[in-house]
Write a protein that holds these residues in place. Structure first.
Motif, short mmCIF file in Angstrom:
data_model
loop_
_atom_site.label_atom_id
_atom_site.label_comp_id
_atom_site.label_asym_id
_atom_site.label_seq_id
_atom_site.Cartn_x
_atom_site.Cartn_y
_atom_site.Cartn_z
N LYS A 89 -29.90 61.87 -7.43
CA LYS A 89 -29.84 61.01 -6.24
C LYS A 89 -28.57 60.18 -6.18
N ALA A 90 -27.57 60.56 -6.96
CA ALA A 90 -26.35 59.77 -7.01
C ALA A 90 -25.10 60.63 -6.88
N LEU A 116 -29.80 49.78 -11.22
CA LEU A 116 -30.15 51.19 -11.04
C LEU A 116 -31.59 51.33 -10.56
N ARG A 117 -32.48 50.53 -11.09
CA ARG A 117 -33.89 50.59 -10.70
C ARG A 117 -34.12 50.03 -9.30
N ALA A 118 -33.27 49.08 -8.91
CA ALA A 118 -33.51 48.38 -7.64
C ALA A 118 -32.86 49.06 -6.45
N THR A 119 -31.73 49.75 -6.67
CA THR A 119 -30.98 50.28 -5.53
C THR A 119 -31.44 51.68 -5.15
N SER A 120 -31.33 51.99 -3.88
CA SER A 120 -31.60 53.34 -3.39
C SER A 120 -30.33 53.96 -2.80
N GLU A 121 -29.21 53.24 -2.92
CA GLU A 121 -27.95 53.69 -2.35
C GLU A 121 -27.23 54.59 -3.35
N PRO A 122 -26.93 55.84 -2.98
CA PRO A 122 -26.33 56.78 -3.94
C PRO A 122 -25.04 56.28 -4.56
N GLY A 123 -24.18 55.63 -3.76
CA GLY A 123 -22.91 55.15 -4.30
C GLY A 123 -23.11 54.11 -5.38
N ALA A 124 -23.99 53.14 -5.13
CA ALA A 124 -24.25 52.10 -6.13
C ALA A 124 -24.88 52.70 -7.37
N SER A 125 -25.78 53.67 -7.19
CA SER A 125 -26.41 54.32 -8.34
C SER A 125 -25.37 55.03 -9.21
N ALA A 126 -24.44 55.72 -8.56
CA ALA A 126 -23.39 56.43 -9.31
C ALA A 126 -22.53 55.46 -10.11
N LYS A 127 -22.22 54.31 -9.53
CA LYS A 127 -21.41 53.32 -10.24
C LYS A 127 -22.17 52.74 -11.43
#
Length: 446
Positions: A363-364, A317-328
């Protein structure tokens, strides 16, 4: 209008055909015969690979008309694809080189026909790995016509036969090499834009025929595979398995496989000594863990927590900026805090975990935002962990995000949880509400 026919350079599968090519079979970008024709919303048809490169380069217009694109959806032009296939077949029959030794297409250098490779995979007492590798190469070859691939997967029963390799048990259990090769074949089928959905469903059905055995084989590939790509392919197939396992008992058995969960947690971890995370690996691992969370089985959730899913999800969560990955990642955390062990794991690292959740709240997407609120509500309000509440109150922008969520079109339950979370700012002297002390009258949100 009279269409011109032009002699031109052919792709490898048509090379050597001494014919003239109808102009509308050519891609306007590459000027080659289209292998996978797709149409934009402007009505112009392109070869998929060419137009995808155009769009991936940041272009937002149609190359032929230069009109702006309100949508970048690519719709397969099945009629044109069928015409091209029939033309290629008839041209090959009429060509002087057809049937002779002058052809240079990919099939002329294969040692075995695709159908014979499928039979070798199905044969007992024979290592299927070599045949599976050839099948994977065949299905990944852009020069092979999509009709041939679909015929092999469907009528040729390649999907069912290859999936059965992952279901073998006992003395017949496939080696890691064979299981990895089978994973590559099935992943190539699922990922291909040219493979029909009906044939992709054959892969799902083949995996789900014995969900626990398949899950165990995929876990072995993720543990002992030759590289990161094989592990990512296995995780994507595991997600497909969980989504298509017929009944709840089979899905639960697959979801609660300790080896699979452990490897998924490892997949979203660092890939080198510097702590680097791989985007594809993180995305595939989180997707599969989120699918496991969807089974809503307490045993699967507890196993995830025990194996370290909470710190791994926070790190992602801290490393990604991709909304889809954050939501997962937020969905994984939402499931984890549903048990005491999960809440304890999150609150133990509250100084890092809670700000990460707050930071990704808006952001997700809607699902991610509601999952973030559910996580914070569970640890800060319902179970009133002081460490989590202090971290939430101190998190930058937490109050603003909660107010925005309350005013957005979130679900009634998420809105209620957000309203209850706002109270932690009222009682914390270090919160943003300290800035409300002025001569101006403010309407408080609680």
């Amino acid at each position: 209008m009279v269409r011109k026919e032009t002699a031109m350079r052919l792709p490898p599968q048509h090379r050597g055909l001494e014919v003239k090519i109808p102009s509308f079979f050519r891609c306007p970008i590459s000027l080659d015969v289209m292998r996978s024709p797709v149409s934009l919303c402007t009505g112009v048809t392109y070869d998929r690979a060419s137009i995808q490169r155009w769009l991936d380069s940041g272009n937002t217009t149609c190359p032929a008309t230069m009109l702006p694109l309100p949508s970048t959806d690519l719709v397969p032009n099945l009629t044109l694809r069928s015409l091209i296939a029939h033309w290629a077949a008839s041209a090959a029959t009429c060509s002087p080189t057809a049937g002779g030794g002058g052809g240079s297409d990919a099939s002329s250098v294969r040692t075995s026909s695709p159908a014979s490779l499928v039979r070798r995979v199905a044969a007992s007492g024979v290592d299927p790995a070599p045949a599976l590798r050839e099948l994977a190469a065949y299905l990944s070859d852009d020069d092979v016509d999509d009709f041939e691939k679909n015929a092999l997967v469907g009528a040729g029963r390649a999907a069912e036969t290859v999936a059965s390799v992952l279901r073998r048990k006992g003395e017949e259990e496939a080696s890691v090499e064979a299981a990895e090769a089978a994973t590559r074949v099935l992943a190539a089928i699922v990922a291909s834009d040219g493979i029909d959905d009906a044939n992709k469903k054959r892969v799902a059905a083949g995996l789900a025929a014995d969900a626990p055995a398949t899950a165990a084989s995929l876990a072995r590939v993720m543990r002992g595979g030759s590289g990161l790509e094989a592990r990512v392919d296995a995780a994507r197939l595991a997600e497909l398995l969980l989504a298509n396992a017929g009944d709840e008992a089979r899905a639960a058995a697959a979801a609660e496989t300790p080896e699979l969960v452990a490897e998924l947690v490892r997949l979203i971890g660092p890939v080198d000594e510097k702590g680097t995370l791989d985007g594809n690996a993180v995305g595939a691992g989180l997707s599969c863990l989120a699918a496991i969370c969807g089974s809503r089985r307490g045993a699967a959730r507890a196993e995830m927590v025990r194996l370290g899913a909470v710190p791994a999800a926070v790190r992602a969560l801290r490393a990604t900026s991709e909304p889809g990955a954050s939501a997962k990642a937020l969905r994984v955390l939402e499931s984890a805090v549903g048990c005491a062990e999960g809440r304890a794991a999150l609150c133990e690292g509250a100084e890092e975990a809670v700000p990460a959740v707050v930071g990704k709240m808006m952001k997700a997407g809607r699902d991610g935002a509601e999952a973030a609120v559910a996580v914070l509500w569970a640890v800060c309000h319902r179970y009133r962990d002081r460490r989590a509440a202090d971290a939430a109150a101190a998190a930058e922008g937490g109050l603003t995000r909660l107010l925005l969520l309350v005013q957005s079109g979130c679900s009634p339950s998420a809105r209620q949880m957000a309203l209850e979370l706002l109270k932690i700012y009222r009682v914390n002297a270090k919160s943003c509400l300290a800035g409300y002390v002025s001569k101006t009258t403010h309407i408080m949100p609680f």
